[in-house]
Design a protein around this motif. Structure first.
Motif, PDB file in Angstrom:
ATOM      1  N   THR A   1      20.768 -33.999 -32.034  1.00 49.96           N
ATOM      2  CA  THR A   1      20.947 -32.556 -32.086  1.00 49.96           C
ATOM      3  C   THR A   1      21.964 -32.166 -31.025  1.00 49.96           C
TER       4      THR A   1
ATOM      5  N   SER B   1      22.351 -25.066 -24.718  1.00 48.69           N
ATOM      6  CA  SER B   1      21.273 -24.210 -24.234  1.00 48.69           C
ATOM      7  C   SER B   1      21.883 -22.843 -23.961  1.00 48.69           C
TER       8      SER B   1
ATOM      9  N   GLU C   1      20.076 -18.106 -27.881  1.00 51.81           N
ATOM     10  CA  GLU C   1      19.279 -19.332 -27.840  1.00 51.81           C
ATOM     11  C   GLU C   1      18.047 -19.145 -28.718  1.00 51.81           C
TER      12      GLU C   1
ATOM     13  N   GLU D   1      20.508 -24.062 -34.879  1.00 55.99           N
ATOM     14  CA  GLU D   1      19.943 -25.402 -35.006  1.00 55.99           C
ATOM     15  C   GLU D   1      21.059 -26.342 -35.406  1.00 55.99           C
TER      16      GLU D   1
ATOM     17  N   LEU E   1      17.090 -36.326 -31.272  1.00 60.00           N
ATOM     18  CA  LEU E   1      16.188 -35.362 -31.909  1.00 60.00           C
ATOM     19  C   LEU E   1      14.768 -35.863 -31.687  1.00 60.00           C
TER      20      LEU E   1
ATOM     21  N   VAL F   1       9.272 -32.532 -34.069  1.00 59.03           N
ATOM     22  CA  VAL F   1       9.732 -31.159 -33.856  1.00 59.03           C
ATOM     23  C   VAL F   1      10.413 -30.701 -35.136  1.00 59.03           C
TER      24      VAL F   1
ATOM     25  N   ASP G   1      10.366 -24.891 -35.100  1.00 59.15           N
ATOM     26  CA  ASP G   1      10.183 -24.977 -33.654  1.00 59.15           C
ATOM     27  C   ASP G   1      11.508 -24.777 -32.924  1.00 59.15           C
ATOM     28  N   ARG G   2      12.565 -25.425 -33.465  1.00 53.91           N
ATOM     29  CA  ARG G   2      13.870 -25.318 -32.828  1.00 53.91           C
ATOM     30  C   ARG G   2      14.446 -23.909 -32.972  1.00 53.91           C
TER      31      ARG G   2
ATOM     32  N   ARG H   1      12.636 -21.175 -33.350  1.00 54.31           N
ATOM     33  CA  ARG H   1      11.679 -20.206 -32.794  1.00 54.31           C
ATOM     34  C   ARG H   1      11.434 -19.047 -33.753  1.00 54.31           C
TER      35      ARG H   1
END
Length: 159
Positions: free
Chosen positions: A11, A15, A123, A127, A147, A151, A155-156, A158
């Motif tokens: 991935t 951030s 953020e 993805e 990765l 997950v 989740d990534r 949100r």
């Protein structure tokens, strides 16, 4: 950044907010070379300037074509502030070229189309998944990370 294939799933190691800038042109009349060629040549000059001085904030770019008459660039920037500062800097290539391109567009209406879109993606709202790929897109701009198993996209993102 290496262009070797990274095994497995990775991935982007981004951030915070991600800034994506799309800019392009469309040749409306091929025969009007004197109208669209300066526009076509301006972007590589700016990209060279940005690539030579990483402190300006461009992290990565990809040149693309949508058809024989449509060309565009996907750019990833460190921040919207760096993007806007570069666009307005009188001592950099963008500002004087933007003036020239606007004058050319007024004189040669309808010969060449130009466009841009800017996205500031918070953020948790982006993805990136790469499978057995060299770094591309966000992964090329920010680096990659393995990765994590288990997950999920939700989740990534949100959601």
């Amino acid at each position: 950044m290496s262009s070797r294939t990274l095994p497995g799933r990775t991935t982007a190691a981004a951030s915070g907010d991600v800034v994506v800038f799309l800019i392009g042109m469309r040749i409306n009349h091929f025969w009007a070379v004197h109208r669209w060629l300066p526009v076509f040549c301006a972007m590589p000059m700016m990209l060279r300037e940005l690539s030579r001085d990483r402190s300006l904030g461009l992290l990565h770019h990809t040149l693309l074509t949508g058809s024989p008459r449509t060309y565009y660039v996907v750019q990833y920037w460190e921040s919207k502030e760096r993007l806007l500062a570069y666009a307005a800097a009188p001592d950099r290539r963008h500002r004087p070229w933007w003036g020239r391109i606007n004058r050319l567009a007024r004189k040669g209406a309808l010969h060449v189309g130009i466009w841009h879109e800017t996205y500031v993606v918070p953020e948790g709202s982006y993805e990136a998944i790469y499978g057995d790929m060299p770094p591309v897109g966000l992964g090329r701009a920010y680096g990659t990370a393995p990765l994590r198993n288990g997950v999920q996209a939700q989740d990534r993102l949100r959601v």
